[in-house]
Enzyme design. Structure first.
Site, mmCIF file in Angstrom:
data_model
loop_
_atom_site.group_PDB
_atom_site.id
_atom_site.type_symbol
_atom_site.label_atom_id
_atom_site.label_comp_id
_atom_site.label_asym_id
_atom_site.label_seq_id
_atom_site.Cartn_x
_atom_site.Cartn_y
_atom_site.Cartn_z
ATOM 1 N N SER A 126 -23.255 25.041 0.880
ATOM 2 C CA SER A 126 -24.111 25.443 -0.249
ATOM 3 C C SER A 126 -24.345 26.941 -0.225
ATOM 4 O O SER A 126 -24.322 27.564 0.839
ATOM 5 C CB SER A 126 -25.446 24.715 -0.118
ATOM 6 O OG SER A 126 -26.451 25.341 -0.869
ATOM 7 N N TYR A 150 -32.578 23.671 5.404
ATOM 8 C CA TYR A 150 -31.393 23.087 4.769
ATOM 9 C C TYR A 150 -30.214 24.061 4.854
ATOM 10 O O TYR A 150 -29.116 23.702 5.277
ATOM 11 C CB TYR A 150 -31.710 22.757 3.314
ATOM 12 C CG TYR A 150 -30.537 22.359 2.461
ATOM 13 C CD1 TYR A 150 -30.029 21.065 2.498
ATOM 14 C CD2 TYR A 150 -29.928 23.272 1.592
ATOM 15 C CE1 TYR A 150 -28.950 20.691 1.706
ATOM 16 C CE2 TYR A 150 -28.858 22.910 0.797
ATOM 17 C CZ TYR A 150 -28.367 21.621 0.864
ATOM 18 O OH TYR A 150 -27.306 21.259 0.079
ATOM 19 N N LYS A 154 -26.669 23.665 6.908
ATOM 20 C CA LYS A 154 -25.356 23.803 6.266
ATOM 21 C C LYS A 154 -24.531 24.884 6.974
ATOM 22 O O LYS A 154 -23.327 24.728 7.194
ATOM 23 C CB LYS A 154 -25.521 24.136 4.780
ATOM 24 C CG LYS A 154 -25.969 22.954 3.911
ATOM 25 C CD LYS A 154 -24.911 21.857 3.874
ATOM 26 C CE LYS A 154 -25.273 20.718 2.941
ATOM 27 N NZ LYS A 154 -24.321 19.584 3.020
#
Lengths: 331, 331
Positions: A126, A150, A154
């Site tokens: 992402s 998050y 990633k």
């Protein structure tokens, strides 16, 4: 060719499933089996391919081994606790996004020690791996500086993907998806939700809230483009990647103002009038740290194709989600 | 002030211990207790500070909690399975370098949920987080592209350090150490060992093997400079770092040829004659992927001070390891 989609119940996973069902083949080879996995067993769309749906928590010991029992040739790993939830629930985010990914990679490594097994693995990363301070246009050589757990998870996934690929465990590729717009469905609590909401809601004749200024710039891809990236990644000869197994996808850089102008072209001033300005200091601050634009030449050179402009992104939403109709009751 | 050094048995850990024992204080505060931990209980040097030595395997459940029992104010986390071993033993490298680091960070987080606890944490990263293709001079904004499992584990450690710091678990700083030269002691099997060997061995009147060309360029710091980096990191106000908690230390970029010229200035042509050229294709290939030079302005601006030149690096070795004497029997 056997395909496993982990995280098949999500929006992108569902669209990828439908696309593969329709194509019936990947990289010129017929798909003989499709396994859909998610925390709840995903719905199986109609189609000619033998499809199995499985409920699996990737962070549970043994779950990855079970998913690999049929030795899928291609694995799409889309499963993740999303940004907001991983931020609110530290342990859950690390358990699913980091431990789950590592358990999957380890299960492939263990399988390969028993017999020859070398699947292609497509990992969705992402743009959340990047956070300010950033250059106006972010190159593929930019250091990963996530400002959320998050994004951290990633970024760690990208590093593990590269190391396991270098070690010959699997043939990995990581693609950094732009913010998906227009995301279908009801508004959710994601801080980035308004980027889709200000298009989706007025197109359905509903009011949308805009919490930031029209000058805010961000990086987008349509759901259709995202599915295209995934399939191209699965088909790509990774020899061209060298050791740099992850790359930023060719999104589209646009301001909120440009989104609104495109909305006007698609649906007129009545639609635009449904956008209500309601500045939200918290969202304004978060969005300020997000990436605005990328140099995605590397991905383009490798054949990844993004949306041509915001008008196309809106047309895709109208065609794929609204059956071509706009206005109240269309969605 | 209570200090914990994890990995205190290694070369840098031992020198850091001696330095802290000598200084008796850190950041202007007297050191009241020093805990030395390593896989084997480290030797305790003579000094006025109450010092405890502990054997601890950081990857064992509960080990980190035990090390934190006294709630150290400053933690130096130097423990790692080194590059060659982490490459040879995949599972051990990940278990110690990744799981061990994460267990330490988690133990601090758990402690902080019971009572107020917010230690300073200094994490040693490495230039092994970078691998070719690289710019001639590597900026602090360069993407981390490790080409070893060790480098991958260090890069993941940097990401975790930043996220745990952002979350307020501890006040973390990660410093990327250059290749340490001149590394004292017997030659080891590290592929980078010759960078030290071609200085250390001739200074002791012994033959050294040079497996690469004299044009090879690399990035160095003396052990004394490395200890200085660690202490400065522990004393630094991290508010100046923002969210970018890790940074490349100011090393010294030099070619093997420049090292040899400095050796000649320090010990004459007789010493240089002890270097035997024995090209090693495997080492040549590995070294070709290593970083050669860095822009360490950010670290310099923050007050980190490196060695001034290779001559100084050699003088430090002669002073600190050889009691000022060179030639056979000096070491």
């Amino acid at each position: 060719m056997k395909i496993l989609i982990i995280g098949a119940g999500g929006m992108v996973g569902r669209k990828l499933t439908v696309k593969l069902q329709g194509a019936g083949a990947l990289n010129g080879q017929p798909i003989t089996a499709l396994t859909l996995a998610d925390i709840f067993a995903p719905e199986v769309p109609q189609g000619g391919i033998k499809t199995t749906s499985v409920a699996a928590d990737l962070s549970r010991d043994g779950a990855a081994e079970e998913l690999l029992a049929e030795r899928p040739d291609v694995i799409f790993h889309l499963a993740a606790i999303v940004s907001g939830e991983a931020e609110a629930n530290f342990e859950k985010g690390y358990r699913i996004n980091l431990d789950g990914t590592r358990l999957l990679f380890e299960a492939i490594r263990q399988a390969g020690q028993v017999e020859h097994y070398y699947p292609k693995l497509v990992f969705t990363s992402s743009i959340a791996v990047f956070g300010e301070p950033l250059p106006a246009v972010i190159p593929d050589t930019q250091v990963l500086t996530p400002l959320t757990s998050y994004g951290t998870q990633k970024a760690i996934g990208e590093l593990l993907l590269a190391d396991y690929s270098r070690r010959g465990v699997f043939d990995g590729i990581g693609i950094r998806l732009p913010t998906i717009a227009v995301r279908p469905g009801a508004p959710n609590k994601a801080a980035s939700g308004f980027f889709s909401g200000i298009i989706r809601e007025p197109l359905a004749g509903l009011e949308a809230i805009l919490p930031v200024a029209e000058t805010v710039r961000h990086w987008f891809a349509s759901p259709r483009a995202a599915v295209g990236f995934l399939i191209h990644a699965a088909e790509l000869n990774t020899a061209t990647l060298g050791q740099r197994r992850s790359l930023s996808m060719p999104g589209l850089s646009a301001t909120v103002g440009e989104q609104i102008e495109a909305l006007e072209r698609a649906a007129g001033l009545d639609a635009v009038a449904l956008i209500r300005r309601e500045p939200d200091a918290k969202i304004i601050e978060m969005v300020a740290g997000w990436p605005k634009d990328f140099d995605s030449q590397r991905a383009t050179d490798l054949g990844f194709v993004g949306d041509s402009d915001i008008d196309e992104i809106i047309r895709i939403h109208i065609a794929d989600e609204l059956k071509g109709k706009i206005g109240r009751g269309a969605a």
